[in-house]
Design a protein around this motif. Structure first.
Motif, PDB file in Angstrom:
ATOM      1  N   ALA B  53       0.895  -1.152   0.000  1.00  0.00           N
ATOM      2  CA  ALA B  53       0.000   0.000   0.000  1.00  0.00           C
ATOM      3  C   ALA B  53       0.936   1.205   0.000  1.00  0.00           C
ATOM      4  N   GLN B  56      -1.396   4.678   1.005  1.00  0.00           N
ATOM      5  CA  GLN B  56      -2.686   4.061   1.319  1.00  0.00           C
ATOM      6  C   GLN B  56      -3.503   3.640   0.100  1.00  0.00           C
ATOM      7  N   GLU B  57      -2.811   3.386  -1.023  1.00  0.00           N
ATOM      8  CA  GLU B  57      -3.487   2.782  -2.175  1.00  0.00           C
ATOM      9  C   GLU B  57      -2.778   1.475  -2.480  1.00  0.00           C
ATOM     10  N   TYR B  58      -3.528   0.421  -2.747  1.00  0.00           N
ATOM     11  CA  TYR B  58      -2.913  -0.886  -3.008  1.00  0.00           C
ATOM     12  C   TYR B  58      -2.151  -0.881  -4.330  1.00  0.00           C
ATOM     13  N   GLU B  73       4.438   6.853   3.010  1.00  0.00           N
ATOM     14  CA  GLU B  73       4.252   5.581   3.711  1.00  0.00           C
ATOM     15  C   GLU B  73       4.106   4.455   2.705  1.00  0.00           C
ATOM     16  N   ALA B  75       3.455   0.351   2.874  1.00  0.00           N
ATOM     17  CA  ALA B  75       3.147  -0.731   3.801  1.00  0.00           C
ATOM     18  C   ALA B  75       3.190  -2.060   3.072  1.00  0.00           C
ATOM     19  N   ILE B  77       1.613  -5.552   2.776  1.00  0.00           N
ATOM     20  CA  ILE B  77       0.268  -6.021   3.094  1.00  0.00           C
ATOM     21  C   ILE B  77       0.171  -7.519   2.812  1.00  0.00           C
TER      22      ILE B  77
END
Lengths: 155, 83
Positions: B53, B56-58, B73, B75, B77
């Motif tokens: 992500a 905050q977008e896949y 950021e 991440a 997942i």
């Protein structure tokens, strides 16, 4: 009738404390609505013959809240008569039979809120960054939802 | 310099939940994965199950070109299991 009753609201919360069905359903009640539909996800005590002691949840909290709010927006596009939506998900340790997620939706008539609740839980399982660990007697396992679009073992 | 966040199985394999990494500003998602695995080789075993992500977008691991800003950021997942 007060103007403020008319404004549809989304109530999204991730919390470590025990969830309350009363609290969540009261949030969505509205004098304009004849239906409140609820889904409660509870923890089972077994998986493939193994005894589950408890579950542990963790989340990418800021993104999870954002994804749940996206789900609420999609609900309102698909079912415009939906009034209020509440999604509460528990994080941390969840003992057996306690709720890990509660979803409540209100609408004037029952069809929309029933369909919207089902859409919410199905889409949550496919897209919200929350992870569940099942703790057994002598091991543990990170679960994978079959709805998760990138976890195909046939790859 | 981006913030890399680790969750669930990826946090167990990497041994930490977040750190700052220096990576090129333009990089494909697959190259970004490879940079992260250089630092945490134990992550290699979950390569086929994770996505990123980014802001905050896949993002799937592959040829997609990312343009990263300082402080973004990213991440890791693993397969999700909410609800």
């Amino acid at each position: 009738m007060e103007e403020s009753e008319d404004v549809p609201k989304d109530f999204v919360k991730l919390k470590c404390e025990k969830l309350s069905v009363d609290e969540v359903s009261e949030m969505v009640v509205s004098p304009y609505c004849g239906a409140v539909s609820l889904f409660i996800g509870t923890t089972r005590n077994n998986f493939e013959g193994k005894k589950v002691i408890h579950l542990e949840y963790e989340a990418y909290t800021s993104m999870a809240e954002a994804e749940i709010k996206k789900i609420c927006r999609n609900v309102r596009q698909k079912w415009p008569s939906v009034k209020h939506i509440a999604v509460h998900h528990r994080l941390g340790v969840v003992p057996i039979t306690e709720a890990s997620v509660i979803i409540a939706v209100s609408s004037p008539h029952r069809a929309e809120s029933l369909e919207a609740v089902m859409y919410c839980i199905n889409t949550l399982k496919a897209s919200v960054p929350i992870w569940k660990k099942e703790i057994y007697e002598d091991e543990y396992s990170w679960k994978e939802n079959k709805e998760c679009f990138w976890a195909n073992s046939e790859k | 310099q981006v913030s890399v966040l680790y969750f669930a199985r990826s946090a167990e394999l990497a041994g930490l939940r977040c750190e700052t990494l220096s990576v090129p500003q333009e990089i494909t998602s697959l190259q970004l994965w490879e940079e992260i695995v250089k630092v945490h080789p134990r992550l290699a075993v979950i390569r086929d199950q994770v996505i990123f992500a980014v802001r905050q977008e896949y993002v799937l691991l592959g040829d997609q070109l990312l343009v990263l800003q300082p402080g973004d950021e990213v991440a890791i997942i693993p397969p999700i299991s909410g609800g």
